[in-house]
Motif scaffolding. Structure first.
Motif, PDB file in Angstrom:
ATOM      1  N   ARG A 150     -14.262 -76.654   6.505  1.00 28.48           N
ATOM      2  CA  ARG A 150     -14.669 -76.458   5.342  1.00 28.48           C
ATOM      3  C   ARG A 150     -15.856 -75.975   5.040  1.00 28.48           C
ATOM      4  O   ARG A 150     -16.716 -75.875   5.962  1.00 28.48           O
ATOM      5  N   MET A 151     -15.928 -75.692   3.948  1.00 22.16           N
ATOM      6  CA  MET A 151     -17.211 -74.652   3.472  1.00 22.16           C
ATOM      7  C   MET A 151     -18.446 -75.732   3.175  1.00 22.16           C
ATOM      8  O   MET A 151     -18.591 -76.301   2.338  1.00 22.16           O
ATOM      9  N   ASN A 152     -19.048 -75.918   4.297  1.00 24.60           N
ATOM     10  CA  ASN A 152     -20.173 -76.856   4.297  1.00 24.60           C
ATOM     11  C   ASN A 152     -21.393 -76.292   5.027  1.00 24.60           C
ATOM     12  O   ASN A 152     -22.545 -76.834   5.131  1.00 24.60           O
ATOM     13  N   LEU A 153     -21.439 -74.891   5.619  1.00 27.52           N
ATOM     14  CA  LEU A 153     -22.608 -74.249   6.220  1.00 27.52           C
ATOM     15  C   LEU A 153     -23.073 -73.117   5.260  1.00 27.52           C
ATOM     16  O   LEU A 153     -22.537 -72.393   4.578  1.00 27.52           O
ATOM     17  N   SER A 154     -24.431 -72.895   5.545  1.00 27.06           N
ATOM     18  CA  SER A 154     -25.161 -71.642   4.692  1.00 27.06           C
ATOM     19  C   SER A 154     -25.265 -70.871   5.608  1.00 27.06           C
ATOM     20  O   SER A 154     -25.008 -70.858   6.739  1.00 27.06           O
ATOM     21  N   VAL A 155     -25.726 -69.613   4.935  1.00 20.05           N
ATOM     22  CA  VAL A 155     -25.889 -68.598   5.982  1.00 20.05           C
ATOM     23  C   VAL A 155     -27.127 -68.780   6.833  1.00 20.05           C
ATOM     24  O   VAL A 155     -26.928 -68.269   8.146  1.00 20.05           O
ATOM     25  N   GLN A 156     -28.134 -69.511   6.551  1.00 21.65           N
ATOM     26  CA  GLN A 156     -29.141 -69.788   7.360  1.00 21.65           C
ATOM     27  C   GLN A 156     -28.649 -70.717   8.745  1.00 21.65           C
ATOM     28  O   GLN A 156     -29.053 -70.533   9.775  1.00 21.65           O
ATOM     29  N   ALA A 157     -27.660 -71.603   8.251  1.00 23.46           N
ATOM     30  CA  ALA A 157     -27.175 -72.688   9.132  1.00 23.46           C
ATOM     31  C   ALA A 157     -26.215 -71.854  10.458  1.00 23.46           C
ATOM     32  O   ALA A 157     -26.321 -72.197  11.275  1.00 23.46           O
ATOM     33  N   VAL A 158     -25.866 -70.646   9.766  1.00 23.24           N
ATOM     34  CA  VAL A 158     -24.730 -69.563  10.710  1.00 23.24           C
ATOM     35  C   VAL A 158     -25.715 -68.577  11.297  1.00 23.24           C
ATOM     36  O   VAL A 158     -25.011 -67.736  12.073  1.00 23.24           O
ATOM     37  N   ALA A 159     -26.911 -68.476  10.985  1.00 24.60           N
ATOM     38  CA  ALA A 159     -27.555 -67.383  11.232  1.00 24.60           C
ATOM     39  C   ALA A 159     -27.091 -66.184  11.015  1.00 24.60           C
ATOM     40  O   ALA A 159     -27.486 -65.297  11.831  1.00 24.60           O
ATOM     41  N   GLY A 160     -26.704 -65.865   9.693  1.00 22.72           N
ATOM     42  CA  GLY A 160     -26.134 -64.739   9.293  1.00 22.72           C
ATOM     43  C   GLY A 160     -27.071 -63.890   8.746  1.00 22.72           C
ATOM     44  O   GLY A 160     -28.130 -64.087   8.430  1.00 22.72           O
ATOM     45  N   GLY A 161     -26.553 -62.528   8.472  1.00 24.44           N
ATOM     46  CA  GLY A 161     -27.294 -61.561   7.850  1.00 24.44           C
ATOM     47  C   GLY A 161     -27.253 -61.955   6.139  1.00 24.44           C
ATOM     48  O   GLY A 161     -26.189 -62.428   5.897  1.00 24.44           O
ATOM     49  N   VAL A 162     -28.292 -61.147   5.652  1.00 25.26           N
ATOM     50  CA  VAL A 162     -28.309 -61.098   4.306  1.00 25.26           C
ATOM     51  C   VAL A 162     -28.382 -59.648   3.591  1.00 25.26           C
ATOM     52  O   VAL A 162     -29.438 -58.981   4.146  1.00 25.26           O
ATOM     53  N   LEU A 163     -27.561 -59.040   2.962  1.00 25.62           N
ATOM     54  CA  LEU A 163     -27.393 -57.670   2.535  1.00 25.62           C
ATOM     55  C   LEU A 163     -27.713 -57.758   0.953  1.00 25.62           C
ATOM     56  O   LEU A 163     -26.863 -58.183   0.464  1.00 25.62           O
ATOM     57  N   LEU A 164     -28.820 -57.341   0.337  1.00 27.54           N
ATOM     58  CA  LEU A 164     -29.319 -57.544  -0.839  1.00 27.54           C
ATOM     59  C   LEU A 164     -29.154 -56.018  -1.554  1.00 27.54           C
ATOM     60  O   LEU A 164     -29.624 -55.055  -1.030  1.00 27.54           O
ATOM     61  N   VAL A 165     -28.367 -55.982  -2.411  1.00 27.31           N
ATOM     62  CA  VAL A 165     -28.026 -54.708  -3.213  1.00 27.31           C
ATOM     63  C   VAL A 165     -28.270 -55.050  -4.844  1.00 27.31           C
ATOM     64  O   VAL A 165     -27.528 -55.737  -5.224  1.00 27.31           O
ATOM     65  N   SER A 166     -29.039 -53.996  -5.431  1.00 25.75           N
ATOM     66  CA  SER A 166     -29.496 -54.041  -6.761  1.00 25.75           C
ATOM     67  C   SER A 166     -28.214 -53.563  -7.359  1.00 25.75           C
ATOM     68  O   SER A 166     -27.619 -52.472  -7.253  1.00 25.75           O
ATOM     69  N   GLN A 167     -27.721 -54.402  -8.853  1.00 27.60           N
ATOM     70  CA  GLN A 167     -26.529 -53.609  -9.398  1.00 27.60           C
ATOM     71  C   GLN A 167     -26.834 -54.154 -11.010  1.00 27.60           C
ATOM     72  O   GLN A 167     -26.254 -55.266 -11.335  1.00 27.60           O
ATOM     73  N   PHE A 168     -27.376 -53.503 -11.704  1.00 27.44           N
ATOM     74  CA  PHE A 168     -27.593 -53.829 -13.298  1.00 27.44           C
ATOM     75  C   PHE A 168     -26.492 -54.068 -13.921  1.00 27.44           C
ATOM     76  O   PHE A 168     -26.355 -54.758 -15.056  1.00 27.44           O
ATOM     77  N   THR A 169     -25.453 -53.376 -13.521  1.00 26.40           N
ATOM     78  CA  THR A 169     -23.743 -53.576 -14.032  1.00 26.40           C
ATOM     79  C   THR A 169     -23.535 -54.888 -14.356  1.00 26.40           C
ATOM     80  O   THR A 169     -22.606 -55.329 -15.192  1.00 26.40           O
ATOM     81  N   LEU A 170     -24.024 -55.963 -13.544  1.00 24.42           N
ATOM     82  CA  LEU A 170     -23.560 -57.080 -13.296  1.00 24.42           C
ATOM     83  C   LEU A 170     -23.898 -57.995 -14.659  1.00 24.42           C
ATOM     84  O   LEU A 170     -23.348 -59.054 -15.115  1.00 24.42           O
ATOM     85  N   ALA A 171     -24.924 -57.418 -15.111  1.00 23.46           N
ATOM     86  CA  ALA A 171     -25.678 -58.026 -16.576  1.00 23.46           C
ATOM     87  C   ALA A 171     -24.955 -57.537 -17.938  1.00 23.46           C
ATOM     88  O   ALA A 171     -25.378 -57.863 -18.815  1.00 23.46           O
TER      89      ALA A 171
END
Length: 145
Positions: free
Chosen positions: A61-82
């Protein structure tokens, strides 16, 4: 602020053929800053990105966060979402923050996430980026603050 998050097995972003950010298992977040975003809404988005439970627990079940699994985070700016796409055949970007405000908001989000988590990678604001990913699931969510 808008973030389109994807649970990934791996993701990377390149500019002019050079990889500038990459993660393995974790979250790819495409981020748009909007004119009304505040320090509080940016901090809230950082909290949500890191605590949102999209990774599977022992029961599948989807019960864990990215912190809980010690995963990476990739942040990409994308103004077109707005973009406003409700009418016509061409998007309007009046809902996106102007470039200077968007850069400041995106940088504030990056810093807020980095204060709470590691590893964090980014794209390059305003650059023509090529984003590659292996979406795990696929699992994709739209978050707003």
């Amino acid at each position: 602020m808008i973030a389109l998050i994807q649970r990934v097995k791996q993701a990377s972003v390149a500019v002019q053929g050079e990889t500038i950010g990459a993660i393995n298992t974790g979250l790819l977040a495409l981020v748009a800053v909007q004119p009304g975003d505040t320090e509080a809404s940016i901090e809230r988005m950082a909290e949500r990105l890191l605590a949102y439970r999209v990774f599977s627990d022992a029961e599948g079940r989807m019960n864990l966060s990215v912190q809980a699994v010690a995963g990476g985070v990739l942040l990409v700016s994308q103004f077109t979402l707005a973009a406003d796409t409700r009418s016509g055949l061409r998007p309007s970007f009046t809902s996106a923050a102007p470039p200077e405000q968007a850069l400041a908001g995106f940088n504030a989000l990056v810093e807020a996430v980095r204060r709470r988590h590691d590893p964090v990678a980014t794209g390059r604001f305003g650059a023509d980026m090529q984003v590659s990913l292996v979406n795990d699931g696929p699992v994709t969510f739209w978050l707003e603050t």
